[in-house]
Enzyme design. Structure first.
Site, PDB file in Angstrom:
ATOM      1  N   HIS A 195       0.836  -1.207   0.000  1.00 35.72           N
ATOM      2  CA  HIS A 195       0.000   0.000   0.000  1.00 35.72           C
ATOM      3  C   HIS A 195       0.867   1.251   0.000  1.00 35.72           C
ATOM      4  O   HIS A 195       0.604   2.208  -0.701  1.00 35.72           O
ATOM      5  CB  HIS A 195      -0.893   0.038   1.229  1.00 35.72           C
ATOM      6  CG  HIS A 195      -1.354  -1.303   1.660  1.00 35.72           C
ATOM      7  ND1 HIS A 195      -2.260  -2.021   0.936  1.00 35.72           N
ATOM      8  CD2 HIS A 195      -1.000  -2.071   2.708  1.00 35.72           C
ATOM      9  CE1 HIS A 195      -2.451  -3.176   1.532  1.00 35.72           C
ATOM     10  NE2 HIS A 195      -1.703  -3.233   2.601  1.00 35.72           N
ATOM     11  N   ARG A 302      -8.729  -2.324 -16.591  1.00 39.62           N
ATOM     12  CA  ARG A 302      -8.983  -3.611 -15.933  1.00 39.62           C
ATOM     13  C   ARG A 302     -10.365  -3.505 -15.279  1.00 39.62           C
ATOM     14  O   ARG A 302     -10.588  -2.605 -14.466  1.00 39.62           O
ATOM     15  CB  ARG A 302      -7.923  -3.882 -14.869  1.00 39.62           C
ATOM     16  CG  ARG A 302      -6.532  -4.169 -15.424  1.00 39.62           C
ATOM     17  CD  ARG A 302      -5.572  -4.500 -14.291  1.00 39.62           C
ATOM     18  NE  ARG A 302      -4.311  -5.034 -14.738  1.00 39.62           N
ATOM     19  CZ  ARG A 302      -3.167  -4.326 -14.781  1.00 39.62           C
ATOM     20  NH1 ARG A 302      -3.148  -3.075 -14.405  1.00 39.62           N
ATOM     21  NH2 ARG A 302      -2.051  -4.908 -15.179  1.00 39.62           N
ATOM     22  N   ARG A 338     -10.917  -4.168 -21.069  1.00 37.17           N
ATOM     23  CA  ARG A 338     -10.619  -5.601 -21.060  1.00 37.17           C
ATOM     24  C   ARG A 338     -11.721  -6.341 -20.313  1.00 37.17           C
ATOM     25  O   ARG A 338     -12.117  -5.919 -19.215  1.00 37.17           O
ATOM     26  CB  ARG A 338      -9.277  -5.856 -20.364  1.00 37.17           C
ATOM     27  CG  ARG A 338      -8.926  -7.337 -20.370  1.00 37.17           C
ATOM     28  CD  ARG A 338      -7.642  -7.613 -19.669  1.00 37.17           C
ATOM     29  NE  ARG A 338      -7.781  -7.471 -18.221  1.00 37.17           N
ATOM     30  CZ  ARG A 338      -6.774  -7.663 -17.377  1.00 37.17           C
ATOM     31  NH1 ARG A 338      -5.580  -7.952 -17.835  1.00 37.17           N
ATOM     32  NH2 ARG A 338      -6.958  -7.538 -16.077  1.00 37.17           N
ATOM     33  N   GLU A 438      -0.730 -13.265 -23.930  1.00 35.77           N
ATOM     34  CA  GLU A 438      -0.044 -13.422 -22.647  1.00 35.77           C
ATOM     35  C   GLU A 438       0.248 -14.880 -22.307  1.00 35.77           C
ATOM     36  O   GLU A 438       0.641 -15.194 -21.194  1.00 35.77           O
ATOM     37  CB  GLU A 438      -0.792 -12.699 -21.519  1.00 35.77           C
ATOM     38  CG  GLU A 438      -2.285 -12.844 -21.510  1.00 35.77           C
ATOM     39  CD  GLU A 438      -2.995 -11.950 -20.495  1.00 35.77           C
ATOM     40  OE1 GLU A 438      -2.343 -11.292 -19.680  1.00 35.77           O
ATOM     41  OE2 GLU A 438      -4.228 -11.935 -20.514  1.00 35.77           O
ATOM     42  N   ASN A 461       3.235  -9.273 -18.091  1.00 41.35           N
ATOM     43  CA  ASN A 461       3.207  -9.778 -16.711  1.00 41.35           C
ATOM     44  C   ASN A 461       2.900 -11.273 -16.725  1.00 41.35           C
ATOM     45  O   ASN A 461       3.542 -12.062 -16.038  1.00 41.35           O
ATOM     46  CB  ASN A 461       2.132  -9.061 -15.884  1.00 41.35           C
ATOM     47  CG  ASN A 461       2.346  -7.566 -15.850  1.00 41.35           C
ATOM     48  OD1 ASN A 461       3.427  -7.098 -16.155  1.00 41.35           O
ATOM     49  ND2 ASN A 461       1.307  -6.826 -15.499  1.00 41.35           N
ATOM     50  N   ASP A 462       1.896 -11.641 -17.512  1.00 39.85           N
ATOM     51  CA  ASP A 462       1.561 -13.057 -17.607  1.00 39.85           C
ATOM     52  C   ASP A 462       2.452 -13.789 -18.601  1.00 39.85           C
ATOM     53  O   ASP A 462       2.806 -14.944 -18.379  1.00 39.85           O
ATOM     54  CB  ASP A 462       0.087 -13.227 -18.001  1.00 39.85           C
ATOM     55  CG  ASP A 462      -0.812 -13.146 -16.780  1.00 39.85           C
ATOM     56  OD1 ASP A 462      -0.487 -13.790 -15.766  1.00 39.85           O
ATOM     57  OD2 ASP A 462      -1.823 -12.428 -16.825  1.00 39.85           O
ATOM     58  N   ARG A 472       3.951 -15.626 -10.839  1.00 38.20           N
ATOM     59  CA  ARG A 472       4.330 -14.239 -10.601  1.00 38.20           C
ATOM     60  C   ARG A 472       4.058 -13.748  -9.191  1.00 38.20           C
ATOM     61  O   ARG A 472       4.494 -12.671  -8.815  1.00 38.20           O
ATOM     62  CB  ARG A 472       3.674 -13.327 -11.641  1.00 38.20           C
ATOM     63  CG  ARG A 472       2.181 -13.188 -11.508  1.00 38.20           C
ATOM     64  CD  ARG A 472       1.601 -12.538 -12.751  1.00 38.20           C
ATOM     65  NE  ARG A 472       0.667 -11.485 -12.425  1.00 38.20           N
ATOM     66  CZ  ARG A 472      -0.101 -10.871 -13.302  1.00 38.20           C
ATOM     67  NH1 ARG A 472      -0.042 -11.190 -14.578  1.00 38.20           N
ATOM     68  NH2 ARG A 472      -0.923  -9.937 -12.933  1.00 38.20           N
ATOM     69  N   CYS A 509       1.207  -3.924 -22.728  1.00 37.22           N
ATOM     70  CA  CYS A 509       0.547  -3.295 -21.587  1.00 37.22           C
ATOM     71  C   CYS A 509       0.958  -3.912 -20.256  1.00 37.22           C
ATOM     72  O   CYS A 509       0.377  -3.618 -19.222  1.00 37.22           O
ATOM     73  CB  CYS A 509      -0.970  -3.316 -21.752  1.00 37.22           C
ATOM     74  SG  CYS A 509      -1.653  -4.958 -21.699  1.00 37.22           S
TER      75      CYS A 509
HETATM   76  C1  PEP Z   1      -0.379  -8.660 -18.103  1.00 33.58           C
HETATM   77  O1  PEP Z   1      -0.540  -9.852 -17.844  1.00 33.58           O
HETATM   78  O2  PEP Z   1       0.694  -8.172 -18.510  1.00 33.58           O
HETATM   79  C2  PEP Z   1      -1.484  -7.702 -17.898  1.00 33.58           C
HETATM   80  C3  PEP Z   1      -1.373  -6.448 -18.255  1.00 33.58           C
HETATM   81  O3  PEP Z   1      -2.599  -8.162 -17.284  1.00 33.58           O
HETATM   82  P1  PEP Z   1      -2.765  -8.366 -15.690  1.00 33.58           P
HETATM   83  O4  PEP Z   1      -1.529  -7.798 -15.068  1.00 33.58           O
HETATM   84  O5  PEP Z   1      -4.016  -7.663 -15.314  1.00 33.58           O
HETATM   85  O6  PEP Z   1      -2.855  -9.853 -15.602  1.00 33.58           O
HETATM   86 MG    MG Z   2      -2.544 -10.634 -17.566  1.00 33.92          MG
END
Ligand code: PEP
Ligand code: MG
Length: 607
Positions: A195, A302, A338, A438, A461-462, A472, A509
């Site tokens: 936070h 999101r 999304r 992803e 990220n994924d 992750r 993204c």
């Molecule tokens: C990602 O996976 O990079 C992404 C932007 O989606 P989220 O982080 O919401 O899974």
């Molecule tokens: Mg993702």
């Protein structure tokens, strides 16, 4: 005699330099008097004290909820939980009973209740309940403070601008901090997604988390220097150190002002190549930050937030109003909405818990939606309808693994349109449809997918998690999670090349897009667009403007020939220090560790 300087190190999670006196937010330092009550009058008086203190804490919580900063809205449910605890019979009634039956003063009776309930919770098997023990202690401490005649929260005692030092800062505490008196934050626990880190970044306050033993070593009143980029802390600095950091602070402020002023201009390289820079948001309130920081559009909205922390999922009308408001606020710029990515770590309280050992590989995202088609269709109808308002919504599907799945989702999408047609409700017939890339399987069949959609957005990220097989959110393997792994770089290059062959644009993204160190590589890989947290936009745009596409392309070719993430990282660090010495004077490129990216990822929703 002057005290010797002490150097400490943590993780810099919000860049900037703070120089000032420390304020130690100590815990558990309220002395508890103990005495036996004499007559009924005394007993009733102690009961009245307790009631009054509980009421005042209730009012404080209510005020905090009303004045909560937008960046913090997703934590408001914690304050609701606190309010429930306050009036829980196990807590409130039992404390009154202890005062009456055992003739104990209110503070002592309360302390007993706190201990009893938190021990009860701590012994539970359920992780969630175990962590609620901390909530009981936190709320109990607030009541104790009132009973002891103190200010409601430690932070009210702050009289000047200070660097706040704490073991940890709870969400409720963070919401009460007087930000205008806060120069910086140092905490012993927490990561990039804690936070403290999120608030600090959103407000541009330098912050360091994970600074072990900071609250043991630093005392209230000690002079400290906080370097929120490198994670360095100096306690009792020398005059030379102070002078050095003041100069750095000055230069940094001038630099940040300068780049923020230019954040509204497009990001065009020296050799005339334009790249779009967009924002990732998850709350409508963040539109202001997105616009202020120069976002050209919303590259990722999101949508999970409105489904969490409530008893029932939202209906079509509520969702329509939400998406409509967002579209209106951003028009004529577009908004990429999304569809739901629930499951894994993001679960609605109204959902039947999904018992799965490996949630990241389980029922989440589009898979979950395809198992609950009516529910999915409700969201699709709301998005389609909102698209009719300004024709600026793009629809994006998460976690697509292949063409079969995409077609199933498209079939539901067509059904949603058909239903609206039948109902005679206007919607955007021409809404662009894109997918997130992803999962490695989507990369492998990107050529086929590209023929069926209007755009791609790479969710690194994924993609990193699924490519490297690294969860992750698992701290044991966090250090291995590296977006610069050659496999990831090759996958990105393949997606871009395939999409461009099919004539569709590609965005990135994932958090990777907002890390300035990676800008030359992403430019060289020819992404059309970078979408990131709003606060990252000015720095990224500035770096794009100072780059040449040709040099970045050459760099990307070199990087693609390297065989390890460490080599690619070293090459990038060497390049940015050579090409952008001013920028990286303030932001140490060595401080960008692979697992630094174990970051925001929208996990803000799930904490
Ligand atoms: C990602 O996976 O990079 C992404 C932007 O989606 P989220 O982080 O919401 O899974
Ligand atoms: Mg993702």
């Amino acid at each position: 005699m002057d005290k010797e300087p002490i150097r400490l190190k943590g993780f810099g999670v919000s860049p900037g330099i703070a120089i000032g006196k420390a304020f130690l937010a100590e815990e558990n330092h309220i002395p508890i008097p103990s005495h036996t009550l004499e007559g009924d009058d005394e007993i009733e008086q102690e009961c009245a004290f307790l009631r009054e203190a509980v009421e005042r804490v209730e009012q404080d919580l209510e005020r905090t909820k009303q004045s909560i900063v937008p960046e913090f809205k997703d934590h408001a449910h914690i304050l609701d939980a606190y309010q429930l605890i306050l009036r829980d019979p196990l807590f409130f009634d039992q404390t009154l009973e202890t005062i009456r039956k055992e003739r104990l003063n209110a503070m002592l009776a309360l302390k007993r209740s706190i201990r009893r309930i938190s021990e009860l919770f701590a012994a539970m098997d359920d992780d969630y309940i175990r962590t609620r023990a901390a909530d009981i202690r936190s709320i109990g401490e607030r009541i104790l403070r009132y009973l002891a005649g103190r200010k409601a929260n430690t932070f009210d005692e702050i009289r000047e601008r200070v660097v706040i030092v704490a073991r940890d800062i709870s969400p409720a505490d963070a919401a009460q901090i007087q930000l205008e008196r806060t120069l910086g934050f140092i905490t012993e626990t927490g990561g990039r997604t804690s936070h403290t880190a999120i608030i600090a970044r959103a407000l541009g306050i330098p912050a360091i988390v994970g600074a072990e033993r900071a609250s043991k070593i630093i005392r209230t009143g000690d002079l400290v220097i906080v370097d929120g980029a490198s994670g360095r802390i100096i306690v009792h600095p020398t005059d030379d150190q102070i002078a050095f950091y003041y100069e750095l602070q000055d230069a940094l402020e001038t630099y940040l002002k300068e780049i923020t002023r230019k954040a509204h201009l497009p990001a065009i390289t020296q050799d005339g190549h334009k790249i779009r820079v967009e924002a990732n948001i998850e709350l409508i309130e963040e539109v202001v930050a997105a616009k202020d920081h120069g976002a050209e559009s919303i590259g990722l909205y999101r949508t999970e937030f409105s489904y969490l922390n409530r008893q029932t999922p939202p209906d079509e009308e509520e969702l329509y109003q939400e998406y409509k408001e967002l579209a209106e606020l951003m028009a004529p710029a577009f908004v990429t909405v999304r569809t739901l990515d629930l499951g894994a770590e993001k679960l609605g309280t109204w959902m039947t818990p999904i018992d799965q050992e490996n949630p990241a590989l389980g029922l989440r995202g589009i898979r979950l939606c395809l198992q609950h088609r009516e529910f999915f269709k409700t969201q699709l109808r709301a998005i389609l309808r909102a698209g009719a308002v300004a024709r600026n919504i793009r629809l994006m599907l998460p976690l697509i693994t292949g063409t079969g799945e995409l077609r199933q989702a498209k079939a539901v999408y067509e059904e949603a349109k058909e239903e609206l047609r039948r109902r005679g409700i206007p919607f955007d017939e021409a809404m662009p449809l894109g997918i997130m890339i992803e999962v490695p399987s989507a990369v492998a069949v990107a050529d086929v997918l590209a023929r069926e959609v209007d755009f791609f957005s790479i969710g690194t990220n994924d993609l990193v998690q699924y490519t490297l097989g690294i969860d992750r959110v698992n701290p044991h393997v966090a250090h291995l999670y590296d977006p610069l792994h050659p496999a990831v770089i090759r996958l990105i290059r393949h997606v871009v090349a395939t999409a461009h062959e099919a004539g569709i644009p590609v965005t990135i993204c994932g958090e990777m897009a907002g890390e300035p160190l990676y800008v030359p590589l992403l430019l060289g890989l020819e992404l059309d667009c970078l979408s990131m947290n709003p606060q990252a936009i000015p720095r990224v745009k500035n770096l794009v403007r100072r780059s040449t596409l040709e040099e970045c392309r050459r760099f990307a070719r070199t990087a693609l020939a390297l065989t390890t993430a460490a080599d690619i990282r070293a090459a990038l660090q060497e390049m940015v220090l050579r090409v952008f010495p001013e920028e990286f004077k303030f932001f140490d490129p060595q401080a960008v560790k692979p697992n630094h990216q174990n970051g925001d990822w929208g996990t803000r929703l799930s904490r």
